[in-house]
Design a protein around this motif. Structure first.
Motif, mmCIF file in Angstrom:
data_model
loop_
_atom_site.group_PDB
_atom_site.id
_atom_site.type_symbol
_atom_site.label_atom_id
_atom_site.label_comp_id
_atom_site.label_asym_id
_atom_site.label_seq_id
_atom_site.Cartn_x
_atom_site.Cartn_y
_atom_site.Cartn_z
ATOM 1 N N LEU A 197 0.324 6.568 -1.112
ATOM 2 C CA LEU A 197 0.259 5.143 -0.770
ATOM 3 C C LEU A 197 0.697 4.912 0.676
ATOM 4 C CD1 LEU A 197 1.653 3.613 -4.071
ATOM 5 C CD2 LEU A 197 -0.667 3.300 -3.158
ATOM 6 N N ALA A 198 1.723 5.627 1.126
ATOM 7 C CA ALA A 198 2.162 5.498 2.518
ATOM 8 C C ALA A 198 1.037 5.893 3.468
ATOM 9 C CB ALA A 198 3.402 6.362 2.769
ATOM 10 N N GLU A 199 0.332 6.961 3.135
ATOM 11 C CA GLU A 199 -0.797 7.388 3.966
ATOM 12 C C GLU A 199 -1.925 6.353 3.920
ATOM 13 O OE1 GLU A 199 -3.993 11.063 4.202
ATOM 14 O OE2 GLU A 199 -2.064 11.401 3.218
ATOM 15 N N ARG A 200 -2.249 5.876 2.747
ATOM 16 C CA ARG A 200 -3.334 4.895 2.591
ATOM 17 C C ARG A 200 -3.069 3.619 3.386
ATOM 18 N NH1 ARG A 200 -5.104 2.174 -3.197
ATOM 19 N NH2 ARG A 200 -6.450 0.535 -2.349
ATOM 20 N N PHE A 201 -1.829 3.133 3.361
ATOM 21 C CA PHE A 201 -1.502 1.861 4.003
ATOM 22 C C PHE A 201 -0.877 2.027 5.383
ATOM 23 C CE2 PHE A 201 -1.124 0.620 -0.636
ATOM 24 C CZ PHE A 201 -2.420 0.145 -0.695
ATOM 25 N N ASP A 202 -0.923 3.250 5.923
ATOM 26 C CA ASP A 202 -0.422 3.539 7.268
ATOM 27 C C ASP A 202 1.034 3.110 7.437
ATOM 28 O OD1 ASP A 202 -0.695 4.676 9.770
ATOM 29 O OD2 ASP A 202 -1.333 2.796 10.707
ATOM 30 N N LEU A 203 1.859 3.484 6.476
ATOM 31 C CA LEU A 203 3.294 3.214 6.527
ATOM 32 C C LEU A 203 4.033 4.501 6.866
ATOM 33 C CD1 LEU A 203 3.516 1.060 3.281
ATOM 34 C CD2 LEU A 203 3.679 0.230 5.644
ATOM 35 N N SER A 224 6.145 0.686 10.834
ATOM 36 C CA SER A 224 6.412 0.726 12.270
ATOM 37 C C SER A 224 6.343 -0.677 12.850
ATOM 38 C CB SER A 224 5.372 1.602 12.975
ATOM 39 O OG SER A 224 5.478 2.933 12.530
ATOM 40 N N CYS A 225 7.247 -0.952 13.800
ATOM 41 C CA CYS A 225 7.218 -2.207 14.534
ATOM 42 C C CYS A 225 5.891 -2.275 15.286
ATOM 43 C CB CYS A 225 8.387 -2.283 15.508
ATOM 44 S SG CYS A 225 8.316 -3.662 16.676
ATOM 45 N N ALA A 234 -0.197 -3.731 -0.677
ATOM 46 C CA ALA A 234 -0.899 -3.833 0.604
ATOM 47 C C ALA A 234 -0.857 -5.261 1.141
ATOM 48 C CB ALA A 234 -2.343 -3.360 0.472
ATOM 49 N N LEU A 235 -1.011 -6.237 0.262
ATOM 50 C CA LEU A 235 -0.998 -7.636 0.690
ATOM 51 C C LEU A 235 0.384 -8.094 1.167
ATOM 52 C CD1 LEU A 235 -3.279 -9.189 -2.071
ATOM 53 C CD2 LEU A 235 -3.831 -8.839 0.362
ATOM 54 N N SER A 236 1.432 -7.388 0.753
ATOM 55 C CA SER A 236 2.791 -7.768 1.174
ATOM 56 C C SER A 236 3.143 -7.232 2.565
ATOM 57 C CB SER A 236 3.815 -7.255 0.167
ATOM 58 O OG SER A 236 4.026 -5.855 0.331
ATOM 59 N N ILE A 237 2.353 -6.320 3.088
ATOM 60 C CA ILE A 237 2.661 -5.682 4.376
ATOM 61 C C ILE A 237 2.263 -6.610 5.521
ATOM 62 C CG2 ILE A 237 2.175 -3.707 5.879
ATOM 63 C CD1 ILE A 237 1.530 -2.133 3.255
ATOM 64 N N ASP A 238 3.215 -6.919 6.386
ATOM 65 C CA ASP A 238 2.954 -7.742 7.567
ATOM 66 C C ASP A 238 2.539 -6.810 8.704
ATOM 67 O OD1 ASP A 238 2.982 -9.327 9.846
ATOM 68 O OD2 ASP A 238 5.021 -10.081 9.534
#
Length: 168
Positions: free
Chosen positions: A34-40, A72-73, A131-135
């Motif tokens: 999931l981290a890879e999918r959502f670029d976290l 990441s900022c 994914a929708l919660s990620i700003d």
């Protein structure tokens, strides 16, 4: 019928949905995918607890989603820890069926998630909710310093109301 697998597949058979309580808890391998999918930077935890109820041909899943992740900022690239604890409302509808002819949407309305066959993927819906919660524009404490360093910061402007303050 074949079903595609997501990073967090949790299939629920429609015949089991009358008041079914489901906990979706991601394991370490799923968190990494999931981290890879959502670029976290990483996902430390993801869990959702829902109760699924039949609503005509549709199925409503209501509960909570909780997650902890590091992103990441958007400006400085520094690691920003984020945690969420939010209500979760999902609605699964058979693909191609017009479940509601007339519907009135309010702030709590949720999108319909179509499914084919005799089951739906609750885990993928939870992943999409994460994914929708990620700003994507989230900034950290070093962002303004980096903006100034590269010349992207706005110059200090005088407060237009400062002159009025002296008129008292």
């Amino acid at each position: 019928m074949t079903h595609e697998l997501s990073e967090l597949s949790r299939w629920v058979a429609v015949r089991q949905c009358s008041g079914l309580a489901v906990d979706v808890i991601a394991d370490q391998a799923e968190l990494e995918r999931l981290a890879e999918r959502f670029d976290l930077v990483r996902v430390d935890s993801l869990e959702a607890s829902v109760v699924v109820h039949k609503d005509g041909p549709a199925f409503n899943a209501n509960g909570r989603i909780k997650a902890a992740y590091v992103q990441s900022c958007a400006v400085s690239g520094e690691d920003l820890p984020v945690s969420i604890d939010e209500p979760l409302a999902l609605r699964f509808v058979p693909a191609g069926e017009d479940v509601d002819e007339e519907i009135e949407l309010d702030a709590n309305a949720c999108d319909d998630i179509p499914f084919d066959g005799d089951r739906f993927d609750l885990g993928e819906a939870v992943a999409q909710s994460l994914a929708l919660s990620i700003d994507p524009f989230k900034t950290g404490p070093q962002a303004e310093q980096v903006r100034k360093k590269v010349g992207l910061s706005e110059p200090d402007k005088e407060n237009p109301f400062a002159a009025l303050k002296g008129l008292r």
